[in-house]
Design an enzyme around this catalytic site. Structure first.
Site, PDB file in Angstrom:
ATOM      1  N   MET A  10       0.834  -1.216   0.000  1.00 16.34           N
ATOM      2  CA  MET A  10       0.000   0.000   0.000  1.00 16.34           C
ATOM      3  C   MET A  10       0.865   1.261   0.000  1.00 16.34           C
ATOM      4  SD  MET A  10      -2.753  -1.461   2.752  1.00 16.34           S
ATOM      5  CE  MET A  10      -1.447  -2.226   3.726  1.00 16.34           C
ATOM      6  N   GLN A  52     -11.212   3.202   0.410  1.00 18.24           N
ATOM      7  CA  GLN A  52     -10.936   4.571   0.844  1.00 18.24           C
ATOM      8  C   GLN A  52     -11.885   5.554   0.160  1.00 18.24           C
ATOM      9  OE1 GLN A  52      -6.804   5.053  -0.210  1.00 18.24           O
ATOM     10  NE2 GLN A  52      -6.045   4.250   1.744  1.00 18.24           N
ATOM     11  N   THR A  83       2.239   1.694   5.792  1.00 15.25           N
ATOM     12  CA  THR A  83       1.483   2.793   5.201  1.00 15.25           C
ATOM     13  C   THR A  83       1.054   3.706   6.333  1.00 15.25           C
ATOM     14  OG1 THR A  83      -0.694   3.368   4.253  1.00 15.25           O
ATOM     15  CG2 THR A  83      -0.488   1.199   5.219  1.00 15.25           C
ATOM     16  N   ASN A  84       1.001   4.999   6.084  1.00 19.28           N
ATOM     17  CA  ASN A  84       0.517   5.931   7.097  1.00 19.28           C
ATOM     18  C   ASN A  84      -1.007   5.982   7.133  1.00 19.28           C
ATOM     19  OD1 ASN A  84       2.862   7.827   8.297  1.00 19.28           O
ATOM     20  ND2 ASN A  84       3.378   7.297   6.193  1.00 19.28           N
ATOM     21  N   THR A  85      -1.616   6.148   5.967  1.00 15.78           N
ATOM     22  CA  THR A  85      -3.068   6.373   5.899  1.00 15.78           C
ATOM     23  C   THR A  85      -3.867   5.269   6.574  1.00 15.78           C
ATOM     24  OG1 THR A  85      -2.916   7.664   3.856  1.00 15.78           O
ATOM     25  CG2 THR A  85      -5.021   6.581   4.312  1.00 15.78           C
ATOM     26  N   CYS A 197       3.543  10.102   4.182  1.00 21.12           N
ATOM     27  CA  CYS A 197       3.094   9.059   3.265  1.00 21.12           C
ATOM     28  C   CYS A 197       4.350   8.294   2.894  1.00 21.12           C
ATOM     29  CB  CYS A 197       2.430   9.664   2.025  1.00 21.12           C
ATOM     30  SG  CYS A 197       2.064   8.444   0.739  1.00 21.12           S
ATOM     31  N   THR A 198       4.287   6.988   2.884  1.00 17.50           N
ATOM     32  CA  THR A 198       5.506   6.201   2.725  1.00 17.50           C
ATOM     33  C   THR A 198       6.129   6.330   1.341  1.00 17.50           C
ATOM     34  OG1 THR A 198       4.141   4.243   2.241  1.00 17.50           O
ATOM     35  CG2 THR A 198       4.912   4.530   4.526  1.00 17.50           C
ATOM     36  N   GLU A 199       5.397   6.910   0.379  1.00 20.40           N
ATOM     37  CA  GLU A 199       5.951   7.108  -0.961  1.00 20.40           C
ATOM     38  C   GLU A 199       6.635   8.457  -1.152  1.00 20.40           C
ATOM     39  OE1 GLU A 199       3.377   3.805  -1.104  1.00 20.40           O
ATOM     40  OE2 GLU A 199       2.748   5.849  -0.652  1.00 20.40           O
TER      41      GLU A 199
END
Length: 234
Positions: A10, A52, A83-85, A197-199
């Site tokens: 994710m 989501q 993932t943060n979200t 956000c991990t990206e």
């Protein structure tokens, strides 16, 4: 060495980074031929994104809980969510397993507090920036106050994450957009920037801005290494 259980996918673009950083951390601490004991359960991100968009967080939570149960059954000693979200539904995970859960906001908050910072810019998906689940944990547990970009800027940050970064697309134009947002926040008093956000770390690095960056994925991975080597507990 304890076994890390990682819920990933994710997106997989950042899950790859987790795998690299965790294994490099083990190698650096234990020796060149050492690697992490790690179980990865990778989900189909398109399904998560659909939940989501629908606001169906119950379905998302059930999917993550099922993932955590698979990891526990496989022999994991802790659970991490890459993932943060989706930490918005972290409770769905902690309710179905007795394994330690390493929350991504905690190593981030600890790193910020260690630097003596109180007010930082938060960049992430619209869910992470607009909802309180993430900001309140940082404030209540670590004394960190999050500043947010303007509403139009939040929409830009969100769009770039989903339409570009999660698809492996990196552009100078988007980097400039993020850089402008950071510079405006610095002028408004931000002491640092959370890459929430991990990206985002794929796009924005410390060489791009003056403010200190706190890459949540890298900090989370480092916390996993510490746990695996019994150097810390969540």
């Amino acid at each position: 060495m304890r076994t890390i259980g990682l819920i990933g996918g994710m997106s997989w673009e950042s899950s790859v980074l987790y795998y690299q950083w965790i294994n490099r951390g083990i190698r650096d601490r234990c020796g060149p031929l050492h690697s992490a004991r790690l179980l990865l359960d990778s989900l189909d991100f398109s399904e998560v994104v659909a939940w989501q968009r629908e606001g169906n967080w119950d379905a998302a939570g059930e999917a993550l809980a099922a993932s955590a149960r698979r990891l526990e059954a496989g022999g994991a000693d802790c659970i991490m969510l890459a993932t943060n979200t989706m930490h918005k539904v972290a409770d769905a995970i902690t309710e179905v397993t007795t394994l330690p859960f390493i929350h991504i906001a905690d190593p981030t908050g600890a790193a910020i507090a260690q630097r003596g910072m109180k007010s930082v810019l938060l960049l992430g998906t619209a869910f992470t920036m607009n909802d309180s689940f993430y900001r309140s944990r940082l404030q209540e547990r670590h004394g960190v106050h999050c500043l947010l970009p303007s509403e139009p800027q939040r929409a830009q940050v969100h769009r770039i994450i989903y339409e570009e970064l999660c698809a492996g697309v990196i552009t100078d134009a988007s980097r400039d957009t993020y850089r402008t947002i950071v510079n405006e926040a610095m002028a408004a008093g931000a002491q640092g920037v959370i890459l929430g956000c991990t990206e985002i770390g794929l796009l924005l690095g410390q060489q791009d801005v003056s403010l200190p960056l706190f890459d949540t994925a890298a900090l989370h991975a480092d916390a996993a290494v510490a746990f695996a080597l019994d150097q810390a507990t969540p």
